[in-house]
Design a protein around this motif. Sequence first.
Motif, PDB file in Angstrom:
ATOM      1  N   THR A   6       0.805  -1.224   0.000  1.00 36.66           N
ATOM      2  CA  THR A   6       0.000   0.000   0.000  1.00 36.66           C
ATOM      3  C   THR A   6       0.833   1.267   0.000  1.00 36.66           C
ATOM      4  O   THR A   6       0.309   2.327  -0.259  1.00 36.66           O
ATOM      5  N   HIS A   7       2.087   1.210   0.332  1.00 38.72           N
ATOM      6  CA  HIS A   7       2.828   2.427   0.607  1.00 38.72           C
ATOM      7  C   HIS A   7       3.478   3.002  -0.645  1.00 38.72           C
ATOM      8  O   HIS A   7       3.689   2.316  -1.631  1.00 38.72           O
ATOM      9  N   ASP A   8       3.828   4.272  -0.600  1.00 32.28           N
ATOM     10  CA  ASP A   8       4.593   4.909  -1.660  1.00 32.28           C
ATOM     11  C   ASP A   8       6.060   4.556  -1.497  1.00 32.28           C
ATOM     12  O   ASP A   8       6.496   4.095  -0.462  1.00 32.28           O
ATOM     13  N   ARG A   9       6.840   4.861  -2.547  1.00 36.24           N
ATOM     14  CA  ARG A   9       8.273   4.628  -2.459  1.00 36.24           C
ATOM     15  C   ARG A   9       8.890   5.618  -1.495  1.00 36.24           C
ATOM     16  O   ARG A   9       8.351   6.682  -1.257  1.00 36.24           O
ATOM     17  N   LEU A  62      16.722   2.157   1.707  1.00 35.79           N
ATOM     18  CA  LEU A  62      15.948   0.971   1.354  1.00 35.79           C
ATOM     19  C   LEU A  62      16.306  -0.128   2.341  1.00 35.79           C
ATOM     20  O   LEU A  62      17.471  -0.285   2.702  1.00 35.79           O
ATOM     21  N   VAL A  63      15.312  -0.887   2.800  1.00 42.20           N
ATOM     22  CA  VAL A  63      15.539  -1.978   3.740  1.00 42.20           C
ATOM     23  C   VAL A  63      15.044  -3.275   3.105  1.00 42.20           C
ATOM     24  O   VAL A  63      13.872  -3.385   2.727  1.00 42.20           O
ATOM     25  N   LEU A  64      15.945  -4.252   2.988  1.00 44.02           N
ATOM     26  CA  LEU A  64      15.617  -5.562   2.434  1.00 44.02           C
ATOM     27  C   LEU A  64      15.607  -6.563   3.576  1.00 44.02           C
ATOM     28  O   LEU A  64      16.656  -6.872   4.147  1.00 44.02           O
ATOM     29  N   VAL A  65      14.428  -7.060   3.918  1.00 43.35           N
ATOM     30  CA  VAL A  65      14.258  -7.982   5.033  1.00 43.35           C
ATOM     31  C   VAL A  65      14.039  -9.385   4.483  1.00 43.35           C
ATOM     32  O   VAL A  65      13.080  -9.626   3.735  1.00 43.35           O
ATOM     33  N   GLY A  66      14.925 -10.314   4.820  1.00 42.89           N
ATOM     34  CA  GLY A  66      14.709 -11.700   4.439  1.00 42.89           C
ATOM     35  C   GLY A  66      13.498 -12.262   5.160  1.00 42.89           C
ATOM     36  O   GLY A  66      13.209 -11.893   6.305  1.00 42.89           O
ATOM     37  N   ASP A  67      12.805 -13.161   4.497  1.00 40.95           N
ATOM     38  CA  ASP A  67      11.607 -13.736   5.107  1.00 40.95           C
ATOM     39  C   ASP A  67      11.932 -14.424   6.420  1.00 40.95           C
ATOM     40  O   ASP A  67      11.100 -14.490   7.331  1.00 40.95           O
ATOM     41  N   ASP A  68      13.163 -14.912   6.556  1.00 35.96           N
ATOM     42  CA  ASP A  68      13.574 -15.568   7.795  1.00 35.96           C
ATOM     43  C   ASP A  68      13.664 -14.582   8.957  1.00 35.96           C
ATOM     44  O   ASP A  68      13.596 -14.985  10.135  1.00 35.96           O
ATOM     45  N   ALA A  76      10.297  -2.965  14.961  1.00 33.05           N
ATOM     46  CA  ALA A  76      11.007  -1.803  14.413  1.00 33.05           C
ATOM     47  C   ALA A  76      10.028  -0.688  14.065  1.00 33.05           C
ATOM     48  O   ALA A  76       8.842  -0.919  13.798  1.00 33.05           O
ATOM     49  N   LEU A  77      10.536   0.533  14.069  1.00 31.64           N
ATOM     50  CA  LEU A  77       9.733   1.694  13.712  1.00 31.64           C
ATOM     51  C   LEU A  77       9.201   1.531  12.297  1.00 31.64           C
ATOM     52  O   LEU A  77       9.937   1.166  11.377  1.00 31.64           O
ATOM     53  N   ARG A  78       7.899   1.799  12.129  1.00 31.34           N
ATOM     54  CA  ARG A  78       7.312   1.698  10.795  1.00 31.34           C
ATOM     55  C   ARG A  78       7.861   2.808   9.900  1.00 31.34           C
ATOM     56  O   ARG A  78       7.954   3.965  10.309  1.00 31.34           O
ATOM     57  N   ARG A  79       8.199   2.445   8.680  1.00 32.77           N
ATOM     58  CA  ARG A  79       8.772   3.392   7.737  1.00 32.77           C
ATOM     59  C   ARG A  79       8.484   2.897   6.319  1.00 32.77           C
ATOM     60  O   ARG A  79       8.101   1.737   6.102  1.00 32.77           O
ATOM     61  N   ARG A  80       8.662   3.798   5.362  1.00 32.88           N
ATOM     62  CA  ARG A  80       8.528   3.395   3.964  1.00 32.88           C
ATOM     63  C   ARG A  80       9.850   2.822   3.460  1.00 32.88           C
ATOM     64  O   ARG A  80      10.893   3.011   4.062  1.00 32.88           O
ATOM     65  N   GLU A 100       2.728  -7.319   8.785  1.00 35.97           N
ATOM     66  CA  GLU A 100       3.151  -7.208  10.178  1.00 35.97           C
ATOM     67  C   GLU A 100       4.371  -6.303  10.351  1.00 35.97           C
ATOM     68  O   GLU A 100       4.518  -5.636  11.369  1.00 35.97           O
ATOM     69  N   ILE A 101       5.257  -6.278   9.363  1.00 32.71           N
ATOM     70  CA  ILE A 101       6.454  -5.443   9.494  1.00 32.71           C
ATOM     71  C   ILE A 101       6.320  -4.124   8.731  1.00 32.71           C
ATOM     72  O   ILE A 101       7.258  -3.319   8.701  1.00 32.71           O
ATOM     73  N   GLY A 102       5.163  -3.912   8.086  1.00 34.11           N
ATOM     74  CA  GLY A 102       4.949  -2.662   7.369  1.00 34.11           C
ATOM     75  C   GLY A 102       5.706  -2.572   6.061  1.00 34.11           C
ATOM     76  O   GLY A 102       6.115  -1.480   5.649  1.00 34.11           O
ATOM     77  N   ALA A 103       5.894  -3.688   5.378  1.00 37.36           N
ATOM     78  CA  ALA A 103       6.646  -3.690   4.122  1.00 37.36           C
ATOM     79  C   ALA A 103       5.837  -3.062   2.999  1.00 37.36           C
ATOM     80  O   ALA A 103       4.608  -3.197   2.935  1.00 37.36           O
ATOM     81  N   ASP A 104       6.544  -2.377   2.093  1.00 32.22           N
ATOM     82  CA  ASP A 104       5.906  -1.830   0.899  1.00 32.22           C
ATOM     83  C   ASP A 104       5.680  -2.892  -0.161  1.00 32.22           C
ATOM     84  O   ASP A 104       4.705  -2.846  -0.897  1.00 32.22           O
ATOM     85  N   HIS A 105       6.636  -3.811  -0.277  1.00 33.64           N
ATOM     86  CA  HIS A 105       6.604  -4.803  -1.342  1.00 33.64           C
ATOM     87  C   HIS A 105       6.985  -6.173  -0.802  1.00 33.64           C
ATOM     88  O   HIS A 105       7.712  -6.291   0.180  1.00 33.64           O
TER      89      HIS A 105
END
Length: 364
Positions: A6-9, A62-68, A76-80, A100-105
């Motif tokens: 849902t979020h913008d870049r 940019l934050v890349l979170v592995g599914d693990d 963590a603080l919600r951010r775009r 749950e983690i507020g991911a954009d994509h």
Amino acid sequence: MAGAITHDRPPTAEGRQGGPLIVTEDVDLLDDLLRLCAAAGARPEVHHGIPERRGSWEAAPLVLVGDDAARRVRGALRRRGVVLVGRDQDDPGVWRRAVEIGADHVLVLPDGEQWLVDRIADVAEGVGRPALTVGVIGGRGGAGASTLACALAVTSAREGKRTLLVDADPLGGGLDVLLGGEAAEGLRWPAFAASRGRVGAGALEESLPQLHALRVLSWDRSDTVTVPPQAVRAVLAAARRRGGTVVVDLPRRIDEGVAEILAQLDMGLLVVPADLRSIAAAGRVASVVGMVLRDLRIVVRGPCAPGLDDREVARLLDLPLVGELPEESFPLDGGPPPGSATKGPLSRFCGAFWERVRAEGGGV
């Protein structure tokens, strides 16, 4: 595969550079993400969970979170600008974890690799507002489109804007010649013929000849007169990402490569000498260009034939009028670059054009 939530870049500032933050303990996934960062020219920061160093999570472009690692970053603080990266396309729970983690994509490798490389390269290059991109095309041969394109670019550079002049007409003799820089060092169009995918904006700018405080992408004197459409698209997209101003001198023939350029223009200027034959020819050009480019405007080149003026030419073509260029505004070959005379009519015309366009919200 890449899916948006849902979020913008994330907002980025022009000129800011930085690599992404990677959060994962999956060794294989980390190897892939590091490889993609290298392909994008970025140096990432790697952690197994939320970084202990204050501000790292918030400041990363940019934050890349592995599914693990999804569970470890829930607090963590919600951010775009957060992307959840996994490998299992059939796992329905990945979307829940992304929310749950507020991911954009949500990104699934390897299908989403090219999308991710482009996104990482954007933040590494510090992509901000795209360049204001204006194309100039003649209503007939010899209308003066190349001269006006050069003058617009010279005027923009003199005003302190990052400016790129693109010669899209391989049969036009070369804009570097018109600017007196045919011997200047730097790459020309044939060097980009093999370009595929993404072209680095900074690398493009640095590789081109610099003439009169602007960069010029022109043709050389070889037999090469075509560049594949995908290469044209990649090069112009890179030029736009760099910001500032891009001016394109367009040919009157519309092929696939020119269509790629038209699709990326913010505005087109159709230069029309004020006589009936030129108006008839310009009408055909406008009908073709207008199929791709929505914002096409008229620049009338004087002197006007009896019974005509600039407003009548615009009315006959049913296009918005920018203004009239007086005959003396077109210098002869071998003279100073068009638009270099700060008090000349051509320079004044171009300065007024940029001021009006920026007042419309077309550039900073």
